[in-house]
Scaffold this active site. Structure first.
Site, PDB file in Angstrom:
ATOM      1  N   HIS A 266       0.836  -1.202   0.000  1.00 32.22           N
ATOM      2  CA  HIS A 266       0.000   0.000   0.000  1.00 32.22           C
ATOM      3  C   HIS A 266       0.872   1.253   0.000  1.00 32.22           C
ATOM      4  CE1 HIS A 266      -3.159   2.835   1.369  1.00 32.22           C
ATOM      5  NE2 HIS A 266      -2.180   3.326   2.114  1.00 32.22           N
ATOM      6  N   GLU A 267       1.874   1.269   0.869  1.00 28.91           N
ATOM      7  CA  GLU A 267       2.759   2.436   0.937  1.00 28.91           C
ATOM      8  C   GLU A 267       3.534   2.620  -0.365  1.00 28.91           C
ATOM      9  OE1 GLU A 267       2.627   4.582   3.278  1.00 28.91           O
ATOM     10  OE2 GLU A 267       1.255   3.398   4.502  1.00 28.91           O
ATOM     11  N   HIS A 270       1.713   4.567  -2.959  1.00 30.42           N
ATOM     12  CA  HIS A 270       1.887   6.026  -2.910  1.00 30.42           C
ATOM     13  C   HIS A 270       3.130   6.447  -3.687  1.00 30.42           C
ATOM     14  CE1 HIS A 270      -1.400   6.804  -0.215  1.00 30.42           C
ATOM     15  NE2 HIS A 270      -0.917   6.013   0.731  1.00 30.42           N
ATOM     16  N   GLU A 341      -5.501   7.307  -1.229  1.00 25.58           N
ATOM     17  CA  GLU A 341      -5.484   6.108  -0.405  1.00 25.58           C
ATOM     18  C   GLU A 341      -6.196   4.954  -1.103  1.00 25.58           C
ATOM     19  OE1 GLU A 341      -3.855   5.548   2.367  1.00 25.58           O
ATOM     20  OE2 GLU A 341      -3.061   7.583   2.367  1.00 25.58           O
ATOM     21  N   ASP A 345      -4.451   1.458  -2.046  1.00 25.15           N
ATOM     22  CA  ASP A 345      -5.032   0.165  -1.676  1.00 25.15           C
ATOM     23  C   ASP A 345      -5.107  -0.771  -2.884  1.00 25.15           C
ATOM     24  OD1 ASP A 345      -5.359   0.542   1.010  1.00 25.15           O
ATOM     25  OD2 ASP A 345      -7.492   1.032   0.908  1.00 25.15           O
TER      26      ASP A 345
END
Length: 414
Positions: A266-267, A270, A341, A345
């Protein structure tokens, strides 16, 4: 023009209190419903924690309003009269340092209550008085040295240039970028103990994951966050050559390898989506607007406050009023953040699996006692992340059709 700023602060105070009242009422009703996402016992506990936090936030908001009246009414002018030095940069350092220290001391009871009473009550805080004092002294030294240097520099810019706010923005923006680069190094040297992962299998899996997306880092580290707090977290810290993957020891202990990789995926979403650069850009635009406003203040404001239009006063007004502007810009910034976000995801679930990401989010919510439901107005103003219910729905899990126990049995233990 001073009246406009005062009205703005009053509106800011009103909306802060109103959203807190709405949130408390909403959570009180929601905790009577069938639990979702959280286990039964933790659902009620998380609701009570959310309500108590909001009550503390309301008390703090009232207290901050009293301090605002104090500073605007006579505090700034009284502090001004106590400092007699003719050096503009020295006066700026003394004035602003004292202003920040006084505010910190007056707000300390709320910090102490949250750390040693509220967070300990709900099993989060491991902070000891000795560690709190040690952290405070270190932070104070950093502030007095580096904060004072920044104050001196910005006061020189204000005093030297007609359009000082342009150069002031460039300087402060550069300082923020530098702080982000050095943050992991500072934390490592002064506050936390960073160690290479002892689980070499996990480290190899993480390195492989980073290679898949082209993320270059200076290493993967575990940090002893549990000496202060039991919450689970992880982050990518630093910029450029200082980039590193940091896992809280609590996270390593509670999550499986696949769940950890899903969180990091997930990070990394970004990173791949350019969200870090986007956030830096948004921050730069907002900061530029702030500097443009405070760089063109009317002389009437300073007359109304009985202080001179000098660097120390401009910096103090920036510190007092910038939270108001931030609050009313927050819904737009949060909207963009929530969109990012969802995209992260999706990237993370494709990189690992939706099952692993859902399982990780379930554990994070339960361990961090994150109540899954909030008032829409509260979400609108404060949520930089989508509500967990919506995140699960996007990942293919309709929590309204499953109790927390059913979700736990079907996903949590897979």
């Amino acid at each position: 023009m001073l009246e406009i700023f005062v009205i703005g602060y009053c509106l800011y105070f009103f909306f802060t209190i109103y959203t807190s009242i709405m949130q408390i009422g909403y959570v009180n009703k929601a905790k009577a419903l069938e639990p979702i996402i959280l286990e039964n016992s933790k659902y009620i506990e998380a609701a009570n924690y959310s309500i108590e936090k909001e009550k503390v936030a309301m008390a703090s908001a009232f207290y901050s309003f009293v301090l605002f009246v104090f500073w605007i009414g006579f505090g700034l002018s009284s502090l001004d009269s106590l400092i007699t030095t003719q050096s503009y940069w020295l006066k700026a350092i003394i004035f602003v340092d004292l202003f920040i220290i006084i505010n910190w001391i007056l707000g300390l009871p709320f910090d102490l209550y949250s750390t040693f009473k509220l967070d300990k009550k709900y099993g989060f805080s491991n902070m000891t008085p000795a560690l709190f004092i040690k952290d405070t002294l270190k932070s104070g030294v950093l502030f007095l040295i580096f904060g004072s240097a920044v104050i001196a520099a910005i006061s020189w810019i204000i005093n030297s240039f007609q359009t000082w706010w342009v150069w002031g923005f460039v300087f402060i923006f550069a300082v923020i970028i530098l702080i982000n680069m050095l943050y992991p190094v500072i934390r490592d040297k002064m506050f936390d103990k960073f160690e290479s992962l002892k689980d070499k299998e996990l480290e190899a899996k993480i390195e492989n994951l980073l290679d898949q997306v082209g993320f270059k880092s200076s290493g993967v580290f575990s940090v002893d966050a549990s000496k202060r707090d039991n919450r689970l977290n992880a982050y990518f810290g630093g910029l450029g050559s200082t980039k590193r993957v940091v896992l809280f020891d609590t996270l390593v202990e509670k999550l499986s390898h696949d769940e950890l990789l899903a969180v990091l995926g997930h990070e990394l979403g970004h990173f791949k989506n350019g969200d870090i650069l986007k956030n830096i850009g948004i921050m730069g635009v907002v900061m530029f607007v702030f500097f443009a406003i405070f760089g063109n203040l009317s002389e009437e404001i300073f007359l109304g406050l009985s202080i001179n239009n000098e660097p120390y006063a401009i910096i103090a007004l920036f510190l007092i009023f910038s939270p108001i502007l931030s609050f009313f810009l927050m819904p737009l910034i949060s909207l963009i953040s929530r969109h990012n976000e969802y995209a992260a995801d999706e990237f993370g679930s494709n990189l690992s699996s939706k099952k692993d990401l859902v399982s990780a989010l379930l554990k994070l919510a339960n361990e961090n006692k994150s109540f899954p439901l909030s008032h829409p107005l509260y979400i609108f103003f404060y949520y930089s992340h989508p509500p967990l219910v919506e995140r699960f729905k996007e990942l293919g899990y309709d929590v309204h059709e499953n109790s927390a126990e059913a979700l736990k049995d079907s996903v949590f233990n897979k």
